[in-house]
Design a protein around this motif. Structure first.
Motif, mmCIF file in Angstrom:
data_model
loop_
_atom_site.group_PDB
_atom_site.id
_atom_site.type_symbol
_atom_site.label_atom_id
_atom_site.label_comp_id
_atom_site.label_asym_id
_atom_site.label_seq_id
_atom_site.Cartn_x
_atom_site.Cartn_y
_atom_site.Cartn_z
ATOM 1 N N ILE A 155 69.493 52.338 74.456
ATOM 2 C CA ILE A 155 69.873 52.580 73.060
ATOM 3 C C ILE A 155 69.194 53.849 72.546
ATOM 4 O O ILE A 155 67.982 54.013 72.683
ATOM 5 C CB ILE A 155 69.467 51.397 72.162
ATOM 6 C CG1 ILE A 155 70.151 50.106 72.645
ATOM 7 C CG2 ILE A 155 69.820 51.673 70.692
ATOM 8 C CD1 ILE A 155 69.726 48.856 71.879
ATOM 9 N N VAL A 157 68.266 56.108 69.173
ATOM 10 C CA VAL A 157 68.146 56.019 67.715
ATOM 11 C C VAL A 157 68.042 57.435 67.167
ATOM 12 O O VAL A 157 67.171 58.205 67.589
ATOM 13 C CB VAL A 157 66.908 55.192 67.306
ATOM 14 C CG1 VAL A 157 66.734 55.188 65.792
ATOM 15 C CG2 VAL A 157 67.021 53.761 67.820
ATOM 16 N N ALA A 179 74.509 52.646 73.637
ATOM 17 C CA ALA A 179 74.712 52.372 72.216
ATOM 18 C C ALA A 179 73.824 53.306 71.407
ATOM 19 O O ALA A 179 72.794 53.776 71.904
ATOM 20 C CB ALA A 179 74.375 50.918 71.893
ATOM 21 N N VAL A 180 74.223 53.585 70.167
ATOM 22 C CA VAL A 180 73.477 54.510 69.315
ATOM 23 C C VAL A 180 73.335 53.920 67.922
ATOM 24 O O VAL A 180 74.297 53.386 67.355
ATOM 25 C CB VAL A 180 74.195 55.878 69.231
ATOM 26 C CG1 VAL A 180 73.534 56.775 68.192
ATOM 27 C CG2 VAL A 180 74.217 56.560 70.596
ATOM 28 N N LEU A 181 72.105 54.014 67.401
ATOM 29 C CA LEU A 181 71.843 53.624 66.018
ATOM 30 C C LEU A 181 71.504 54.893 65.245
ATOM 31 O O LEU A 181 70.514 55.557 65.536
ATOM 32 C CB LEU A 181 70.661 52.637 65.990
ATOM 33 C CG LEU A 181 70.215 52.076 64.645
ATOM 34 C CD1 LEU A 181 71.356 51.407 63.897
ATOM 35 C CD2 LEU A 181 69.075 51.070 64.867
ATOM 36 N N LEU A 196 78.524 52.627 68.278
ATOM 37 C CA LEU A 196 77.740 53.379 67.293
ATOM 38 C C LEU A 196 77.595 52.563 66.027
ATOM 39 O O LEU A 196 78.572 52.014 65.506
ATOM 40 C CB LEU A 196 78.464 54.696 66.971
ATOM 41 C CG LEU A 196 77.956 55.483 65.763
ATOM 42 C CD1 LEU A 196 76.559 56.010 66.012
ATOM 43 C CD2 LEU A 196 78.911 56.634 65.442
ATOM 44 N N ASN B 204 70.320 45.545 63.036
ATOM 45 C CA ASN B 204 71.215 46.547 63.614
ATOM 46 C C ASN B 204 70.962 46.755 65.099
ATOM 47 O O ASN B 204 71.893 46.936 65.874
ATOM 48 C CB ASN B 204 71.074 47.863 62.853
ATOM 49 C CG ASN B 204 71.507 47.711 61.409
ATOM 50 O OD1 ASN B 204 72.658 47.423 61.143
ATOM 51 N ND2 ASN B 204 70.579 47.869 60.475
ATOM 52 N N LEU B 205 69.673 46.710 65.470
ATOM 53 C CA LEU B 205 69.357 46.795 66.903
ATOM 54 C C LEU B 205 69.900 45.575 67.637
ATOM 55 O O LEU B 205 70.436 45.697 68.739
ATOM 56 C CB LEU B 205 67.842 46.853 67.107
ATOM 57 C CG LEU B 205 67.143 48.197 67.169
ATOM 58 C CD1 LEU B 205 65.733 48.005 67.670
ATOM 59 C CD2 LEU B 205 67.884 49.176 68.068
ATOM 60 N N LEU B 208 73.547 45.890 68.306
ATOM 61 C CA LEU B 208 73.823 46.752 69.459
ATOM 62 C C LEU B 208 73.533 46.012 70.760
ATOM 63 O O LEU B 208 74.286 46.120 71.731
ATOM 64 C CB LEU B 208 72.993 48.039 69.369
ATOM 65 C CG LEU B 208 73.367 48.977 68.221
ATOM 66 C CD1 LEU B 208 72.447 50.182 68.200
ATOM 67 C CD2 LEU B 208 74.817 49.425 68.321
ATOM 68 N N LEU B 212 75.879 45.461 73.985
ATOM 69 C CA LEU B 212 75.455 45.816 75.331
ATOM 70 C C LEU B 212 75.681 44.650 76.289
ATOM 71 O O LEU B 212 76.209 44.835 77.389
ATOM 72 C CB LEU B 212 73.966 46.188 75.336
ATOM 73 C CG LEU B 212 73.638 47.677 75.375
ATOM 74 C CD1 LEU B 212 74.318 48.420 74.247
ATOM 75 C CD2 LEU B 212 72.138 47.879 75.308
#
Lengths: 222, 222
Positions: A155, A157, A179-181, A196, B204-205, B208, B212
DNA sequence: CCGTGTGAAGCTGTTCACAGCT
DNA sequence: AGCTGTGAACAGCTTCACACGG
């Protein structure tokens, strides 16, 4: 794992997933208090939720309760951890060692419960090499691709300014994160295959400001 | 101000208000680029929004566009600032000088565009008196009520641990703040007259992480 | 002729209410 | 007897599509 398979995961709303996290917090607190069993109604009363919604959210993933009794607290907690994938280690990389990036890299929530921050990057040479108290040293943004691959980052951030966010996002995706925060206040686009999630902290303040402006009108009425 | 008055403010969804903030960001960027006029369709294409939704959101508050032409960028920006109440100064107090509290107190988003942080408090005597670089000195949590009144604080931001959050919330409300932004991962309750917005960064993490876990199953399919 | 503003349609999410299991 | 799991009703949000004004 005894998940239902006849409901496709894509059809489950983010709202439901977010509530699963909330339920997990509630169960962890109940477990601390030594509660063994809980009904959806008790959970709802205690934490100001809706009992039907709890049952429906859980039912997407399986039949975890016992009719006439309720849910086993420890068991349901384990199920939620499995559903959310928190039983596996998720390696996190932070791009941007500004105030927010540093805070998140020290934030316990981002270093527990399955998550581990494995790198904090910045493009500013003055910041590179500095050790963040209680955390890692800042590494150069140019090493992003190498670090993502070597440390098998899951991930990314983004805590860079809005103007640099799209580039950071593209680089993270190219390097292979899953995944991206994003905390930068800008609309990112371009990579539908990488999940996202954007969070704009200021939007919440502006929401409150709106209510402040309009609450006074209400107050003057009643 | 030429707001429509025949639609009550309470009937407008938070989702709409949040989007107004997004539109404001977009317009600010267009203004920087020297764009004078924009249609809802152009806005939608450029920032990945829906044109009908833009028109509907704006229409709650007035008729800001010109048929056949579109919206005047500078004018619409001013309207949004007025609607969101960002033309008035909003004084903000942060409870909890941990990583997140300090980051937010230095965060430009919390010190611009109508917002100003006027105090950062902590219960820990070791933190009290320390100056936050680029921000204020930490003051004792015991002075909360006095500071809220003297500095006429509008908004309280809670960045204390979950276990102390309810107490912080109660104290803020008793002291007379008008809205609260809570970052502690706990369900607060008790004061319907004060607008409360909770943000849990870890949720939010976890969202994600869920994707995943389930994306790999999709990948194995196609 | 073009784009806004807006009813109507369609869709998503929430709540109700009860059949069925323990 | 009590609570889960769930179809059905309901509520809220988004998108469509077009009348109307510039």
């Amino acid at each position: 794992m005894a998940f239902k398979r006849y409901i496709p995961v894509e059809s489950i709303s983010e709202l439901t997933i977010n509530r699963l996290s909330v339920y997990l917090r509630c169960l962890q607190q109940l477990e601390l208090e030594g509660v063994m069993t809980v009904s959806s109604q008790e959970l709802a009363d205690r934490f100001h939720l809706n009992s039907a919604q709890i049952r429906k959210d859980l039912a997407y993933f399986g039949e975890f309760g016992i009719r006439g009794v309720g849910y086993n607290v420890a068991q349901l907690r384990e199920h939620l951890i499995n559903i959310l994938g928190l039983d596996e280690e998720r390696r996190v990389l932070v791009v941007g060692a500004g105030n927010l990036g540093i805070a998140l890299s020290r934030y316990s929530g981002f270093n527990t419960g399955g998550f581990r921050i494995v790198a904090v990057l910045d493009a500013d040479p003055h910041k590179v090499g500095k050790r963040i108290p209680g955390s890692l040293a800042v590494e150069p943004a140019g090493d992003l691709a190498r670090i993502v691959k070597e440390r098998r980052v899951h991930i990314g951030v983004i805590t860079v300014p809005a103007a640099s966010a799209q580039r950071a996002y593209d680089e993270l995706v190219d390097a292979g994160v899953q995944a991206v925060l994003n905390f930068a206040p800008t609309q990112l686009k371009g990579h539908p295959e990488v999940k996202l999630k954007s969070v704009d902290l200021k939007i919440n303040l502006e929401l409150l400001s709106f209510f402040l402006s309009h609450a006074s009108r209400l107050a003057s009425v009643g």
